[in-house]
Design an enzyme around this catalytic site. Structure first.
Site, PDB file in Angstrom:
ATOM      1  N   ASP A  19       0.761  -1.302   0.066  1.00 28.09           N
ATOM      2  CA  ASP A  19      -0.059  -0.070  -0.145  1.00 28.09           C
ATOM      3  C   ASP A  19       1.020   1.167  -0.100  1.00 28.09           C
ATOM      4  O   ASP A  19       2.211   1.243   0.452  1.00 28.09           O
ATOM      5  CB  ASP A  19      -0.778   0.193   1.272  1.00 28.09           C
ATOM      6  CG  ASP A  19      -1.392   1.087   1.570  1.00 28.09           C
ATOM      7  OD1 ASP A  19      -2.272   1.706   0.625  1.00 28.09           O
ATOM      8  OD2 ASP A  19      -1.509   1.642   2.658  1.00 28.09           O
ATOM      9  N   ASP A  21       0.041   5.304   1.239  1.00 35.49           N
ATOM     10  CA  ASP A  21      -0.350   6.177   2.185  1.00 35.49           C
ATOM     11  C   ASP A  21      -0.214   4.913   3.799  1.00 35.49           C
ATOM     12  O   ASP A  21      -1.124   4.402   3.702  1.00 35.49           O
ATOM     13  CB  ASP A  21      -1.764   6.739   2.164  1.00 35.49           C
ATOM     14  CG  ASP A  21      -1.295   7.875   1.009  1.00 35.49           C
ATOM     15  OD1 ASP A  21      -0.391   8.231   0.839  1.00 35.49           O
ATOM     16  OD2 ASP A  21      -2.618   8.468   0.631  1.00 35.49           O
ATOM     17  N   ARG A  28      -0.382  11.318   1.866  1.00 37.82           N
ATOM     18  CA  ARG A  28      -0.306  12.228   0.880  1.00 37.82           C
ATOM     19  C   ARG A  28       1.111  12.993   0.871  1.00 37.82           C
ATOM     20  O   ARG A  28       1.133  14.051   0.138  1.00 37.82           O
ATOM     21  CB  ARG A  28      -1.346  12.971   0.980  1.00 37.82           C
ATOM     22  CG  ARG A  28      -2.650  12.409   0.526  1.00 37.82           C
ATOM     23  CD  ARG A  28      -2.717  12.189  -0.815  1.00 37.82           C
ATOM     24  NE  ARG A  28      -2.161  13.046  -1.783  1.00 37.82           N
ATOM     25  CZ  ARG A  28      -1.309  12.990  -2.759  1.00 37.82           C
ATOM     26  NH1 ARG A  28      -0.865  12.159  -2.922  1.00 37.82           N
ATOM     27  NH2 ARG A  28      -1.087  14.242  -3.510  1.00 37.82           N
ATOM     28  N   MET A 186      -6.846   9.645   5.871  1.00 35.91           N
ATOM     29  CA  MET A 186      -7.493  10.358   6.870  1.00 35.91           C
ATOM     30  C   MET A 186      -8.852  11.050   6.775  1.00 35.91           C
ATOM     31  O   MET A 186      -9.498  11.443   7.731  1.00 35.91           O
ATOM     32  CB  MET A 186      -6.128  11.416   7.550  1.00 35.91           C
ATOM     33  CG  MET A 186      -5.115  10.772   7.650  1.00 35.91           C
ATOM     34  SD  MET A 186      -3.694  11.852   7.831  1.00 35.91           S
ATOM     35  CE  MET A 186      -4.021  12.940   9.435  1.00 35.91           C
TER      36      MET A 186
END
Length: 262
Positions: A19, A21, A28, A186
């Protein structure tokens, strides 16, 4: 006997699939040079790939300069694998509008906009719905928020379950329409056709006949956008909490002689 010896000596075909982030980078943000250097060292022992929910341009921006990402990784799967690169070459690209049809797509977008119009948050910015090839990314605060605003929303979301309640409303409204929803990062969540989660990339890997596919992700609990691929029997799943944790797990697996140095 010779065949048996040859088989025993055959080097295992291993893929480490990451993955982005929270696993290779902070959310980001750019990859740390030390993490990037370690991945190239890892590549000397196994093949490496990334699978992210973001579009290709965002993944490329986070993991390198320009199009370096498709040179640094053997596989790049953007938008959960609906956009696929292998050894620097674009393999395929799927589009959500062709799959869902315009009527359902507009119903979905209109519902999301109406729902967000009634939300009162400490701050709202821009880009509340980002249209991608393989999904819609929905952000109640808006993707153009600053890092500080992103953190503020994330803390509020933990307390008030803003995204969780939004997803439940969508599940009720679009029950039976073949849609799936998952939290990512987030500030947002993804909406995509059933079967278009990160497991989508595994189908294209079947033909490459890997002996083991290790998957590393941070959103591995139910509802997280790494859960399905983490739990899939075709992968060996590893739940991590940071890029540094990812590096340490890989050291323990593939460089056990240096794992204690971390």
């Amino acid at each position: 006997m010779a065949v048996a010896v040859e088989g025993a000596r055959r080097k295992e075909r291993i893929l480490c699939l990451f993955d982005v982030d929270g696993t290779l980078t902070p959310a980001r943000q750019k990859i740390d040079p030390e993490v990037s250097a370690f991945l190239q060292k890892l590549r000397s022992r196994v093949q490496i790939g990334v699978v992210g929910g973001s579009d290709y341009s965002k993944i490329a921006e986070q993991l390198g300069e320009g199009d370096e990402v498709i040179e640094k990784f053997d596989y790049v799967f953007a938008e959960n694998g609906t956009v696929q690169y292998k050894h620097g070459r674009l393999l395929s690209k799927q589009t959500i509008q062709n799959h869902l049809g315009e009527e359902l797509l507009q119903d979905l977008i209109n519902f999301c906009l109406s729902y967000m119009a009634l939300l009162r948050l400490p701050k709202k910015r821009g880009t509340f719905i980002e249209f991608r090839n393989g999904m819609l990314n929905v952000s109640p605060i808006g993707r153009s928020c600053t890092l500080e605003e992103r953190i503020e929303f994330s803390e509020l979301d933990k307390k008030e379950k803003i995204r969780e309640k939004f997803v439940e409303a969508l599940k009720t409204e679009f029950a039976g329409k073949g849609l799936r929803f998952s939290r990512g990062g987030m500030i947002s969540f993804d909406v995509f056709p059933e079967g278009w989660d990160k497991r989508y990339c595994l189908d294209s890997l079947d033909e490459d006949s890997f002996d083991i596919i290790h998957f590393f992700g941070n959103e591995t609990s139910p509802g997280g956008n790494d859960f399905e691929i983490y739990a899939d029997p075709r992968t060996v799943g590893h739940s991590v909490v940071s890029p540094q944790d990812t590096v340490q797990r890989c050291r323990e697996l593939f460089f056990p002689e240096t794992a204690h140095e971390a």
